[in-house]
Design an enzyme around this catalytic site. Structure first.
Site, PDB file in Angstrom:
ATOM      1  N   CYS A   2     -28.904 -22.607  -0.089  1.00 22.44           N
ATOM      2  CA  CYS A   2     -27.820 -22.143   0.780  1.00 22.44           C
ATOM      3  C   CYS A   2     -26.723 -21.423   0.005  1.00 22.44           C
ATOM      4  O   CYS A   2     -26.449 -21.749  -1.150  1.00 22.44           O
ATOM      5  CB  CYS A   2     -27.185 -23.326   1.490  1.00 22.44           C
ATOM      6  SG  CYS A   2     -28.334 -24.298   2.441  1.00 22.44           S
ATOM      7  N   ARG A  27     -31.132 -16.478  -4.178  1.00 23.15           N
ATOM      8  CA  ARG A  27     -31.145 -17.938  -4.260  1.00 23.15           C
ATOM      9  C   ARG A  27     -32.248 -18.551  -3.399  1.00 23.15           C
ATOM     10  O   ARG A  27     -32.608 -19.703  -3.595  1.00 23.15           O
ATOM     11  CB  ARG A  27     -29.797 -18.497  -3.786  1.00 23.15           C
ATOM     12  CG  ARG A  27     -28.634 -18.045  -4.637  1.00 23.15           C
ATOM     13  CD  ARG A  27     -27.327 -18.349  -3.960  1.00 23.15           C
ATOM     14  NE  ARG A  27     -27.081 -19.775  -3.861  1.00 23.15           N
ATOM     15  CZ  ARG A  27     -26.426 -20.486  -4.764  1.00 23.15           C
ATOM     16  NH1 ARG A  27     -25.942 -19.890  -5.823  1.00 23.15           N
ATOM     17  NH2 ARG A  27     -26.230 -21.768  -4.606  1.00 23.15           N
ATOM     18  N   TRP A  74     -31.050 -22.575   3.585  1.00 23.06           N
ATOM     19  CA  TRP A  74     -32.377 -22.984   3.101  1.00 23.06           C
ATOM     20  C   TRP A  74     -32.607 -24.369   3.695  1.00 23.06           C
ATOM     21  O   TRP A  74     -31.901 -25.322   3.362  1.00 23.06           O
ATOM     22  CB  TRP A  74     -32.366 -23.016   1.578  1.00 23.06           C
ATOM     23  CG  TRP A  74     -33.703 -23.257   0.957  1.00 23.06           C
ATOM     24  CD1 TRP A  74     -34.682 -22.320   0.722  1.00 23.06           C
ATOM     25  CD2 TRP A  74     -34.214 -24.495   0.448  1.00 23.06           C
ATOM     26  NE1 TRP A  74     -35.758 -22.915   0.108  1.00 23.06           N
ATOM     27  CE2 TRP A  74     -35.498 -24.242  -0.079  1.00 23.06           C
ATOM     28  CE3 TRP A  74     -33.715 -25.796   0.376  1.00 23.06           C
ATOM     29  CZ2 TRP A  74     -36.295 -25.221  -0.650  1.00 23.06           C
ATOM     30  CZ3 TRP A  74     -34.506 -26.777  -0.191  1.00 23.06           C
ATOM     31  CH2 TRP A  74     -35.780 -26.489  -0.695  1.00 23.06           C
ATOM     32  N   ASN A  99     -22.909 -26.157   2.501  1.00 21.80           N
ATOM     33  CA  ASN A  99     -24.008 -26.314   1.524  1.00 21.80           C
ATOM     34  C   ASN A  99     -24.038 -27.775   1.121  1.00 21.80           C
ATOM     35  O   ASN A  99     -22.989 -28.393   0.979  1.00 21.80           O
ATOM     36  CB  ASN A  99     -23.739 -25.525   0.233  1.00 21.80           C
ATOM     37  CG  ASN A  99     -23.901 -24.040   0.416  1.00 21.80           C
ATOM     38  OD1 ASN A  99     -24.214 -23.573   1.495  1.00 21.80           O
ATOM     39  ND2 ASN A  99     -23.681 -23.303  -0.663  1.00 21.80           N
ATOM     40  N   GLY A 100     -25.247 -28.296   0.847  1.00 24.28           N
ATOM     41  CA  GLY A 100     -25.349 -29.686   0.396  1.00 24.28           C
ATOM     42  C   GLY A 100     -25.998 -30.549   1.460  1.00 24.28           C
ATOM     43  O   GLY A 100     -26.611 -30.031   2.399  1.00 24.28           O
ATOM     44  N   GLU A 482     -46.362 -23.952 -17.667  1.00 22.79           N
ATOM     45  CA  GLU A 482     -45.434 -22.917 -17.208  1.00 22.79           C
ATOM     46  C   GLU A 482     -46.218 -21.740 -16.618  1.00 22.79           C
ATOM     47  O   GLU A 482     -45.831 -21.173 -15.594  1.00 22.79           O
ATOM     48  CB  GLU A 482     -44.534 -22.475 -18.377  1.00 22.79           C
ATOM     49  CG  GLU A 482     -43.589 -21.333 -18.101  1.00 22.79           C
ATOM     50  CD  GLU A 482     -42.613 -21.575 -16.950  1.00 22.79           C
ATOM     51  OE1 GLU A 482     -42.469 -22.696 -16.462  1.00 22.79           O
ATOM     52  OE2 GLU A 482     -42.006 -20.572 -16.510  1.00 22.79           O
ATOM     53  N   LYS A 486     -45.873 -20.429 -12.783  1.00 16.48           N
ATOM     54  CA  LYS A 486     -45.560 -19.028 -12.408  1.00 16.48           C
ATOM     55  C   LYS A 486     -46.562 -18.528 -11.387  1.00 16.48           C
ATOM     56  O   LYS A 486     -46.198 -17.943 -10.377  1.00 16.48           O
ATOM     57  CB  LYS A 486     -45.622 -18.077 -13.622  1.00 16.48           C
ATOM     58  CG  LYS A 486     -44.508 -18.090 -14.627  1.00 16.48           C
ATOM     59  CD  LYS A 486     -43.176 -17.649 -14.114  1.00 16.48           C
ATOM     60  CE  LYS A 486     -42.459 -18.766 -13.462  1.00 16.48           C
ATOM     61  NZ  LYS A 486     -41.578 -19.621 -14.095  1.00 16.48           N
ATOM     62  N   GLU A 489     -46.139 -20.238  -7.953  1.00  9.51           N
ATOM     63  CA  GLU A 489     -44.870 -19.886  -7.293  1.00  9.51           C
ATOM     64  C   GLU A 489     -44.933 -18.524  -6.607  1.00  9.51           C
ATOM     65  O   GLU A 489     -44.479 -18.372  -5.480  1.00  9.51           O
ATOM     66  CB  GLU A 489     -43.744 -19.778  -8.341  1.00  9.51           C
ATOM     67  CG  GLU A 489     -43.076 -21.056  -8.714  1.00  9.51           C
ATOM     68  CD  GLU A 489     -42.002 -20.834  -9.794  1.00  9.51           C
ATOM     69  OE1 GLU A 489     -40.912 -21.367  -9.621  1.00  9.51           O
ATOM     70  OE2 GLU A 489     -42.267 -20.141 -10.792  1.00  9.51           O
ATOM     71  N   HIS A 505     -62.648 -35.042 -18.885  1.00 13.25           N
ATOM     72  CA  HIS A 505     -62.302 -36.291 -18.183  1.00 13.25           C
ATOM     73  C   HIS A 505     -61.986 -36.036 -16.713  1.00 13.25           C
ATOM     74  O   HIS A 505     -61.284 -36.817 -16.088  1.00 13.25           O
ATOM     75  CB  HIS A 505     -61.129 -36.971 -18.890  1.00 13.25           C
ATOM     76  CG  HIS A 505     -61.438 -37.319 -20.310  1.00 13.25           C
ATOM     77  ND1 HIS A 505     -62.392 -38.238 -20.653  1.00 13.25           N
ATOM     78  CD2 HIS A 505     -60.965 -36.825 -21.479  1.00 13.25           C
ATOM     79  CE1 HIS A 505     -62.480 -38.321 -21.972  1.00 13.25           C
ATOM     80  NE2 HIS A 505     -61.621 -37.463 -22.489  1.00 13.25           N
ATOM     81  N   LYS A 603     -33.791 -20.378  -5.788  1.00 10.71           N
ATOM     82  CA  LYS A 603     -33.457 -20.162  -7.197  1.00 10.71           C
ATOM     83  C   LYS A 603     -32.648 -21.328  -7.744  1.00 10.71           C
ATOM     84  O   LYS A 603     -32.875 -21.811  -8.833  1.00 10.71           O
ATOM     85  CB  LYS A 603     -32.661 -18.859  -7.316  1.00 10.71           C
ATOM     86  CG  LYS A 603     -32.251 -18.501  -8.735  1.00 10.71           C
ATOM     87  CD  LYS A 603     -33.461 -18.058  -9.519  1.00 10.71           C
ATOM     88  CE  LYS A 603     -33.167 -17.787 -10.979  1.00 10.71           C
ATOM     89  NZ  LYS A 603     -34.402 -17.858 -11.768  1.00 10.71           N
TER      90      LYS A 603
HETATM   91  C1  G6P Z   1     -35.876 -24.075  -9.033  1.00  8.84           C
HETATM   92  C2  G6P Z   1     -36.222 -22.680  -9.521  1.00  8.84           C
HETATM   93  C3  G6P Z   1     -36.987 -22.774 -10.834  1.00  8.84           C
HETATM   94  C4  G6P Z   1     -36.183 -23.574 -11.847  1.00  8.84           C
HETATM   95  C5  G6P Z   1     -35.771 -24.939 -11.313  1.00  8.84           C
HETATM   96  C6  G6P Z   1     -34.732 -25.593 -12.219  1.00  8.84           C
HETATM   97  O1  G6P Z   1     -37.029 -24.758  -8.693  1.00  8.84           O
HETATM   98  O2  G6P Z   1     -36.993 -21.999  -8.562  1.00  8.84           O
HETATM   99  O3  G6P Z   1     -37.234 -21.467 -11.335  1.00  8.84           O
HETATM  100  O4  G6P Z   1     -36.940 -23.737 -13.009  1.00  8.84           O
HETATM  101  O5  G6P Z   1     -35.159 -24.802 -10.032  1.00  8.84           O
HETATM  102  O6  G6P Z   1     -33.583 -24.798 -12.190  1.00  8.84           O
HETATM  103  P1  G6P Z   1     -32.474 -24.769 -13.311  1.00  8.84           P
HETATM  104  O7  G6P Z   1     -31.468 -23.768 -12.811  1.00  8.84           O
HETATM  105  O8  G6P Z   1     -31.920 -26.159 -13.398  1.00  8.84           O
HETATM  106  O9  G6P Z   1     -33.135 -24.344 -14.573  1.00  8.84           O
END
Ligand code: G6P
Length: 608
Positions: A2, A27, A74, A99-100, A482, A486, A489, A505, A603
């Protein structure tokens, strides 16, 4: 997640507010809305989907107003829909954006229903509008109503509110959710993200938890957690607009991948000198602190957690310190035992991730020597609330899928490792080797980015599959994780990562011609073992896509082999991450997904 923007001005603010919402689109959100004060009431527009749809409605309806609040939502409580979008209202009089999460919303809802309020949405936020209205009906002013309401609200909130009968003032409140005031000329703004108003002012006031403020075009008043008038510092920050435009790139993610040589340079710039890391790069007193450290706890989420997992290996190998690592969302709930002389390290791109902040707050009650943050946003809550902090200096990262934030976090974590080793008088030769390797890193990243064409050739074979398996061993296992993160996502392909030795395993059962296997094979003491693991995949009909050191001999048959540039082994995780980012990007391009704002993701995750 949000986003809030609000404005009190002497000019029309509708367009400014919508532009601010556009700047917060990165975001992640599912709906948007605006409330604008007008002579004959309040123009209240909400749309499901992109901010552009809200802007189209504004163009049609042309509301004109000098006071307004706007929001991107969001979904947490209640599905994404127009009715659940903010602003919410009470009796067509009080309008709020939030927000929150209000944790006691069900209890408050029941109380308000008894008072005759009915609820139009499924959100927790709507209760704030009714609660303010209820307090106003008791004879309070708006600011008094906010003071009274905050005493009832449990949870996290950033709120902006306005009243139909007041054409000049907004009331805002902050508790554990970012909110700031921006000072313009004959106008005052409020926003949850400085980027939202970065085009309008460079003068920001960051509110503290419990603060309530009243803003109008020519003035503002801030009240602290006990409702006393408070003064807060004005910070002058130039958030360059250039950094927030895509330039010649198709997506922010693409731009951010190719910015990595410069970003890395910015991370190490001014932090190493000669053959060693400089003292006190985490702030004055950090070197003294590091001398006492005997144990480390890392907490983070998502990509930042993967960076921490790589660093745990470095901390053990170079700084000779035991290191535990936890998901920030899990850490507080496992009743962690904290040994004497431990430090807590948080890693966060945004510095606003609710779980990471909650873990940091929890840790403050424990007997840690200090809390140390690695963060990209100097204005963030994490930066303010950590005892020591090192900024990654990667520049704004807009794409939801983290790229340059990750590689710069790794560089920053290497600086941390070196700082601890230096303070503890350990491994001077190794430190010297790593510092030299860090200097060479931006150039090696540039060479790695030049592998783009061979990676583009791989992409179609992966884009038409439903699953993918990523393999790495040792320090490359978190890199494989990672890579898998990616891919899932942004392309929505189901992807898993395994340490290659674990294949037999379980995951070997999944291998057939529909399971592409992406493997990382740097030169290492276990390279041969990894090659044997890859043979097991080939023997079962799996197709291999391998990024490897030219010295490692692998026959991939019908798959692909990409030889990687040479780099000091300790820093190879940074280099091997890059082709995985490019691969995910190219696969997502072929699948036509919304790369910068993948479905359902945000984000900056400001709810726990
Ligand atoms: C969200 C984002 C990720 C990020 C994670 C942690 O899930 O989409 O890309 O790695 O938050 O965010 P931060 O800002 O704490 O690194």
């Amino acid at each position: 997640m949000c986003g809030i923007i609000a404005a009190a001005s002497t000019r029309n603010v509708g367009k400014l507010l919508v532009q601010g919402l556009h700047r917060m689109e990165y975001r992640g959100y599912d709906s948007a809305g605006i409330a604008l004060h007008q002579l004959d009431g309040v123009a209240h527009l909400r749309t499901l989907g992109k901010v552009q749809l809200l802007e189209d409605r504004m163009i049609e309806e042309k509301p004109r107003s000098k006071l307004g609040i706007a929001h991107t939502r969001w979904a947490t409580h209640g599905e994404p829909s127009e009715t659940n979008a903010h602003p919410h209202k009470s009796n067509d009089e009080v309008f709020i954006v939030h927000n929150g999460i209000i944790e006691n919303h069900l209890e408050l809802k029941a109380e308000l229903e008894k008072e005759g309020y009915s609820f139009a949405s499924q959100t927790d936020s709507e209760i704030i509008a009714h609660l303010l209205d209820f307090n106003l009906k008791q004879g309070m002013t708006m600011i008094e109503a906010m003071f009274a309401s905050k005493k009832k609200l449990d949870g996290a909130y950033a709120i902006a509110a306005m009243h139909r009968d007041d054409e000049s003032k907004l009331v805002i409140a902050r508790q554990k959710s970012p909110l700031l005031i921006g000072l313009g000329t004959d106008e005052v703004f409020a926003a949850s993200d400085p980027l939202a108003i970065s085009q309008l002012t460079n003068d920001f006031i960051f509110l503290e938890d419990g603060d309530v403020a009243e803003i109008s075009a020519d003035t503002y008043k801030i009240f602290d957690a006990v409702d006393l008038e408070a003064s807060r510092e004005v910070s002058r920050i130039d958030i360059s607009s250039q950094a927030t435009s895509k330039g010649e790139y198709r997506h922010f993610m693409e731009k951010e991948i190719y910015e990595q040589p410069d970003a890395l340079l910015n991370t190490i710039d001014g932090r190493i000198s000669g053959e060693d890391v400089l003292d006190n790069i985490f702030g004055l007193g950090s070197t003294e602190l590091f001398k006492k450290v005997e144990r480390i706890q890392i907490v983070a989420c998502g990509t930042s957690l993967h960076a921490g997992r790589v660093a745990a290996n470095w901390l053990s190998a170079i700084a000779e310190l035991p290191c535990q690592i936890d998901y920030a969302s899990e850490y507080r709930y496992r009743n962690p035992h904290v040994d004497d002389n431990s430090i807590l390290i948080t890693i966060s791109q945004s510095g606003e991730t609710a779980d990471t902040l909650a873990a940091l707050n929890y840790a403050k009650e424990k007997n840690y020597l200090a809390t140390v943050g690695i963060c990209n946003v100097p204005t963030s809550t994490l930066a303010r609330e950590s005892d020591f902090v090192l900024f990654t200096n990667a520049g704004p990262e807009i794409g939801v899928a983290s790229t340059k934030a990750f590689t710069t976090q790794l560089a920053a974590l290497m600086l941390l490792t070196l700082s601890l080793a230096k303070a503890r008088n350990l491994n001077p030769k190794l430190r010297q080797r790593v510092v030299t390797a860090l200097r060479a890193l931006p150039e090696i990243i540039t060479q790695t980015l030049e592998l783009k064409d061979s990676i583009i050739e791989m992409a179609p074979a992966i884009a038409n599959k439903d699953n993918a398996l990523f393999l790495g061993r040792g320090i490359f296992y978190p890199v494989a994780k990672e890579g898998a993160l990616k891919l899932k996502e942004i392309s929505y392909i189901h992807a898993e990562a395994y340490p290659a030795g674990e294949l037999k395993h379980g995951p070997l059962a999944l291998i057939d011609e529909n399971m592409p296997v992406i493997a990382l094979a740097p030169e290492s003491e276990i390279a041969e073992k990894l090659v044997s693991n890859l043979e097991e995949v080939k023997a079962r009909g799996g197709t291999l896509y391998v990024f490897s050191d030219p010295s490692v001999s692998i026959d991939v048959k019908s798959g692909s082999l990409v030889p990687m540039p040479k780099c000091d082994f300790l820093l190879t995780p940074i280099i091997y991450t890059i082709p995985l980012q490019i691969l995910s990007y190219e696969v997502a391009l072929l699948r036509g997904t919304d790369i910068d704002q993948p479905r359902n993701l945000a984000k900056s995750v400001t709810v726990e």
